[in-house]
Design an enzyme around this catalytic site. Sequence first.
Site, PDB file in Angstrom:
ATOM      1  N   PHE A 182       0.808  -1.220   0.000  1.00 33.36           N
ATOM      2  CA  PHE A 182       0.000   0.000   0.000  1.00 33.36           C
ATOM      3  C   PHE A 182       0.835   1.262   0.000  1.00 33.36           C
ATOM      4  CE2 PHE A 182       1.002  -0.343   4.497  1.00 33.36           C
ATOM      5  CZ  PHE A 182       1.180   0.983   4.885  1.00 33.36           C
ATOM      6  N   LYS A 198      -1.296  -7.435  -8.864  1.00 35.35           N
ATOM      7  CA  LYS A 198      -2.204  -7.502  -7.718  1.00 35.35           C
ATOM      8  C   LYS A 198      -1.758  -6.430  -6.734  1.00 35.35           C
ATOM      9  CE  LYS A 198      -2.859  -8.535  -3.926  1.00 35.35           C
ATOM     10  NZ  LYS A 198      -3.300  -7.664  -2.764  1.00 35.35           N
ATOM     11  N   GLU A 235      -5.146  -3.800  -1.706  1.00 39.75           N
ATOM     12  CA  GLU A 235      -6.568  -3.479  -1.700  1.00 39.75           C
ATOM     13  C   GLU A 235      -6.874  -2.217  -0.887  1.00 39.75           C
ATOM     14  OE1 GLU A 235      -5.923  -6.694   1.495  1.00 39.75           O
ATOM     15  OE2 GLU A 235      -5.042  -6.020  -0.400  1.00 39.75           O
ATOM     16  N   SER A 272       6.153  -7.065   3.710  1.00 37.64           N
ATOM     17  CA  SER A 272       6.790  -7.420   4.974  1.00 37.64           C
ATOM     18  C   SER A 272       7.635  -8.678   4.813  1.00 37.64           C
ATOM     19  CB  SER A 272       5.734  -7.638   6.052  1.00 37.64           C
ATOM     20  OG  SER A 272       4.993  -8.821   5.801  1.00 37.64           O
ATOM     21  N   CYS A 299       9.564   1.822   3.015  1.00 44.45           N
ATOM     22  CA  CYS A 299      10.528   0.749   3.283  1.00 44.45           C
ATOM     23  C   CYS A 299      11.940   1.299   3.392  1.00 44.45           C
ATOM     24  CB  CYS A 299      10.458  -0.326   2.201  1.00 44.45           C
ATOM     25  SG  CYS A 299      10.833   0.257   0.541  1.00 44.45           S
ATOM     26  N   GLU A 351       9.751  -3.571  12.905  1.00 40.71           N
ATOM     27  CA  GLU A 351       9.486  -2.543  11.889  1.00 40.71           C
ATOM     28  C   GLU A 351       8.135  -1.894  12.225  1.00 40.71           C
ATOM     29  OE1 GLU A 351       9.548  -2.005   7.038  1.00 40.71           O
ATOM     30  OE2 GLU A 351       8.877  -3.903   7.873  1.00 40.71           O
TER      31      GLU A 351
END
Length: 497
Positions: A154, A178, A181, A231, A286, A382
């Site tokens: 995201f 993909k 969402e 992740s 990230c 994290e």
Amino acid sequence: MTTVDLKTIQHRIGGAETPGSSTRTAPVYDPATGAEQAQVLLAERADVDAAVAAARTAFESWKEVSVVRRSRVMFAFRNLVEQHLDDLARIVASEHGKVVEDAKGEVIRGMEVAEFACGIPQLLKGEYSDQVSGGVDSFSFRQPLGVCAGITPFNFPVMVPMWMHPMAIATGNTFVLKPSERDPSASNFIAELYAEAGLPAGVFNVVHGDKVAVDAILEHPDIDAVSFVGSTPIAQYVHGKASASGKRVQALGGAKNHAVVLPDADLDFAANHLTAAGFGSAGQRCMAIAVAVAVGDAAEPLIERLKAKAEAIKVGPGLEPDSDMGPVVTAQARERIVGYIDGTTADVVVDGRELEIDGDGFFVGPTLLDRVTPEMDAYRDEIFGPVLAVVRVETLDEAIELINANSYANGTAIFTSSGEAARTFQRQIQVGMIGINVPIPVPMAFYSFGGWKSSLFGDTHVHGPEGIKFYTRGKVVTSRWPEDARDPSHMHFPTAT
């Protein structure tokens, strides 16, 4: 009671939007208000099958398109992205929450990968060796894999997918994306731009979904390669499951990026950049700096500067032009971040829990922690939020030892005026991407992006030269055109003559 009809975000398969076969949906929120603004359809396996079938059919003709034609399509796509920079940035800001200027930066960095891919005629040039043996020549070239897929997070709904699909498409593959969402609309907009650029239907497809769609991609026999960013636990899962299905895989995992600040650094410069790197995009990067490692006498003056800068950050809706930092993406993300602040035994120098903003948005303010130690959860995990932890050490060697002991190895940085210290750091540090007086060392598109250790699963990084290799296979041809077709063969192993 008045009900509001919410927009339904559909898949994009074979060049057209489609609801597919599923009736399952997920909410898409406006993080600045907490209001649900749309519903996104969640694919079933049949929808992934349809997207892969469209991509497989398109591959048969797309792989035969000349590299010059593919380059022209990518040029047109790149120009359309630039023309729609503001539109894409506003879509990202409305669904992710980051401020518009930050979203523009994301789109531009993604566009740079498309620019690199425009050079595909040069990038796919092979090698030729004349007369390697008597009357024998050798040459090499690379060919596309087939149908490739991307599963993306995201936090960068435009940039991270564009690390993948321009490279895959320019090299002659077709692609199934993909996206997350949580902020799906940008991917459909990108599909429209590809169509406008002249990309044939089925070459780029978008399937929205959750774990059902992910597993369908990882197991699908007609998908040849999978790229993933997310992740570390999910990266491990993706790499293991897709590899077991015989696919080529690159899976980028989590990060806990450190920035070392030496006493000889320009501390105002360092504090400015640490503030931006720690709190920009509400820490949901990230490559965010999560840990500032203050060496020796740098600690006290650095904390003083970071405190002042953190307190001066204007937090507000991403679409408001005077906001420096927006909300986090969901209410659950906010609760998780606040939980780390609640549970820390470090010194809370600036407390993001004290932020007051009207409404029900998913806001948490910049948080500065001091005297953090490696045993604390706020250091080990994290957090993926606007929390900057300061660890104090006495020497550069201690700082290097601290960073090298961490299981993550995505990015790191050092602030110093010493060339000797910088060179020692860049050679001894066990991290994939390094900044010297650069806090977020994201490589330009003509280099490759990726970390080490638990930040990468697979043997190739994304985009740049490694991206070309990931999305293609090499062939070497050895040829002879004998003058005398009756030239005798021999049973011994061939050698150069």
